[in-house]
Design an enzyme around this catalytic site. Structure first.
Site, PDB file in Angstrom:
ATOM      1  N   HIS A 157       0.834  -1.213   0.000  1.00 22.06           N
ATOM      2  CA  HIS A 157       0.000   0.000   0.000  1.00 22.06           C
ATOM      3  C   HIS A 157       0.865   1.257   0.000  1.00 22.06           C
ATOM      4  O   HIS A 157       0.442   2.300   0.499  1.00 22.06           O
ATOM      5  CB  HIS A 157      -0.942   0.034   1.213  1.00 22.06           C
ATOM      6  CG  HIS A 157      -1.670  -1.254   1.464  1.00 22.06           C
ATOM      7  ND1 HIS A 157      -2.916  -1.527   0.934  1.00 22.06           N
ATOM      8  CD2 HIS A 157      -1.316  -2.370   2.158  1.00 22.06           C
ATOM      9  CE1 HIS A 157      -3.298  -2.728   1.316  1.00 22.06           C
ATOM     10  NE2 HIS A 157      -2.339  -3.273   2.042  1.00 22.06           N
ATOM     11  N   SER A 278      14.761  21.710 -16.303  1.00 19.84           N
ATOM     12  CA  SER A 278      13.550  22.493 -16.545  1.00 19.84           C
ATOM     13  C   SER A 278      13.924  23.779 -17.255  1.00 19.84           C
ATOM     14  O   SER A 278      15.007  24.326 -17.033  1.00 19.84           O
ATOM     15  CB  SER A 278      12.885  22.810 -15.207  1.00 19.84           C
ATOM     16  OG  SER A 278      12.036  23.928 -15.335  1.00 19.84           O
ATOM     17  N   LYS A 284      15.824  21.988 -11.057  1.00 14.97           N
ATOM     18  CA  LYS A 284      15.167  20.727 -11.370  1.00 14.97           C
ATOM     19  C   LYS A 284      16.068  19.716 -12.048  1.00 14.97           C
ATOM     20  O   LYS A 284      16.896  20.040 -12.870  1.00 14.97           O
ATOM     21  CB  LYS A 284      13.953  20.956 -12.277  1.00 14.97           C
ATOM     22  CG  LYS A 284      12.777  21.619 -11.611  1.00 14.97           C
ATOM     23  CD  LYS A 284      12.227  20.875 -10.405  1.00 14.97           C
ATOM     24  CE  LYS A 284      11.494  19.603 -10.813  1.00 14.97           C
ATOM     25  NZ  LYS A 284      10.267  19.892 -11.552  1.00 14.97           N
ATOM     26  N   GLU A 291       9.652   8.490 -16.866  1.00 19.20           N
ATOM     27  CA  GLU A 291       8.288   8.974 -17.141  1.00 19.20           C
ATOM     28  C   GLU A 291       7.847   8.628 -18.554  1.00 19.20           C
ATOM     29  O   GLU A 291       6.702   8.236 -18.785  1.00 19.20           O
ATOM     30  CB  GLU A 291       8.216  10.484 -16.910  1.00 19.20           C
ATOM     31  CG  GLU A 291       8.316  10.847 -15.431  1.00 19.20           C
ATOM     32  CD  GLU A 291       8.443  12.342 -15.229  1.00 19.20           C
ATOM     33  OE1 GLU A 291       7.525  12.931 -14.656  1.00 19.20           O
ATOM     34  OE2 GLU A 291       9.453  12.931 -15.634  1.00 19.20           O
TER      35      GLU A 291
END
Ligand code: ARG
Length: 459
Positions: A157, A278, A284, A291
């Site tokens: 979980h 970024s 970043k 992804e």
């Protein structure tokens, strides 16, 4: 290319819109090598059974070879007006060698030709994919081997559950990948059957030597029903299924990489060469490779659904709908082949942060089960032991400390079975090392699993 091979029956030229709609050369041209190989084998066989003269066979085989070489060298461009790669190559051959070219299609239909080419093409690509999968397999094994003692929390979980090691965690993906590779091998085995000789749908009256063609093209068997031979696309569907499951696995690992590389987890750091920045936020460092892999898995699942839907309502045998098989399965293959090197490189270059992993494992009462098991070994029934351990966790939560921070007196207030050996029993190292059964995270057990996994595909 306005003259059609099937012009004989028609009184009008095809409408230009239909021409473009009908044409598949824009996407099936990539099978030109397989089409040439298949036609050469067919011509040789026609020669061997006396249907083509030795001279015709020679000029067909040589002519096709030259067409292949010219395409490879960029000297021959695909005609976008050709109906498909099969028509294009045959027309080009006839333009080059004359009548012999017109005899090549004897005893063959584009229906069994396209079924053959697609099987050959997918069989070839499956080997390229297999190599890519094996490289990832090896990278994961190496990383697992370096981390058989690196403790981190295992989760259920997404809540900290029990301590395991990073090596053990990675070996879960090695097992998934092993099944992916073995599924691919199974799929290739069923794909490895020659459909040529099925004709348009009903075989042919020529006494074709199908076994000879199968041998020449390296097929393990020949199809046993001509209708099935031209209308079966299970092999493409199966490959799309194999690739979908594989991408689902990569997507799960991607999700973990994304979590692990966040500042909240900081279990790993991705290499600069496998991260992106970024355009506005200078600080970043983004896990784009993971992804994109997670995102691209959807394309591959989409291909599987495209193929299933395309096939489900088709009466036997060939239907033009089936031309749609190629873009779907090709996109699935292209996507996987695009993902693999980037993903494997990302995994090969990441840095592990054992300190951060350990901190997380120490902070989440991941040893609470082991405290209960300790009491069981001292004679308490498991359900009661579970309750004692739960109460101790509750106490620690209230105090903001860990189980091992309690004094022996405090422990004893909850159970006088607890002795000084409790600290050793619930240390993270003990929790991991005592899990020795097959499949468990003990370092020696995991090392044995790694050794076993290294042997699997060592052929
Ligand atoms: N380009 C076609 C395909 O990919 C070849 C088969 C055409 N056969 C036919 N009977 N029209 O499916």
């Amino acid at each position: 290319m306005n003259k059609k091979m099937w012009d004989g029956r028609f009184a009008k030229a095809t409408d230009l819109a239909v021409n473009a709609y009908n044409s598949s050369i824009a996407f099936d041209a990539r099978m030109f090598r397989q089409d040439i190989r298949g036609s050469q084998a067919h011509a040789r066989m026609l020669g061997s059974i006396g249907i083509l003269s030795a001279q015709d066979v020679e000029s067909i085989v040589t002519g096709l070879g030259q067409i292949g070489a010219d395409i490879e060298a960029g000297r021959l461009a695909f005609d976008p007006n050709a109906e498909d790669i099969h028509m294009f190559i045959e027309a080009e051959l006839t333009a080059r060698i004359g009548d012999a070219g017109k005899r090549l299609h004897t005893g063959r239909s584009r229906n069994d030709q396209v079924a053959l080419d697609l099987r050959l093409y997918l069989r070839d690509e499956a080997q390229v994919i297999r190599e890519g999968m094996l490289q990832l397999y090896d990278v994961l094994l190496d990383l697992a081997e370096q981390n058989t003692e690196t403790i981190l929390p295992g989760y259920t979980h997404l809540q900290r559950a029990q301590p395991i090691t990073f090596g053990h965690h990675l070996m879960a993906y090695v097992e998934m990948l092993a099944r992916d590779i073995s599924r691919l091998d199974d799929c290739v085995r069923r794909m490895d059957v020659l459909p040529l000789g099925s004709g348009a749908l009903a075989g042919t009256t020529y006494p074709l030597d199908r076994a000879m063609v199968a041998r020449e093209l390296g097929f393990a068997a020949i199809t046993q029903n001509s209708l099935d031979g031209v209308s079966d696309r299970d092999f493409a569907l199966e490959l799309a299924g194999v690739l979908s499951i594989f991408m689902m696995h990569l997507s799960r690992l991607s999700e973990e990489v994304i979590l692990w590389s966040s500042q909240e987890f900081a279990f790993i750091e991705l290499d600069d060469a496998f991260s992106t920045g970024s355009s506005i936020m200078p600080q970043k460092k983004n896990p784009d490779v993971a992804e994109l892999t997670r995102g691209k898995s959807g394309r591959v699942f989409g291909s599987l659904i495209t193929l299933l839907t395309m096939m489900k309502g088709l009466p036997l045998a060939y239907n033009k709908d089936m031309q749609e098989d190629k873009e779907a399965i090709f996109d699935a293959i292209d996507t996987v082949l695009l993902c693999l090197p980037a993903f494997t490189g990302m995994m090969a270059t990441l840095t592990v942060r054992p300190d951060r992993m350990r901190l997380a494992a120490a902070g989440g009462f991941t040893n609470a089960t082991d405290l209960a098991d300790y009491l069981v070994k001292k004679g308490l029934p498991f359900r009661e032991a579970h309750e004692v351990s739960g109460k101790l966790v509750k106490l620690c939560v209230a105090r903001g400390c860990a189980l091992e921070d309690l004094t022996l007196d405090e422990f004893k207030q909850y159970s006088d079975l607890i002795e000084i050996d409790i600290y050793e029993a619930i240390s993270l190292e003990t929790c991991v090392s005592q899990r020795q059964i097959t499949g468990a995270p003990n370092a020696d057990t995991v090392r044995a699993a790694i050794a076993h996994a290294r042997q699997r595909f060592a052929d």
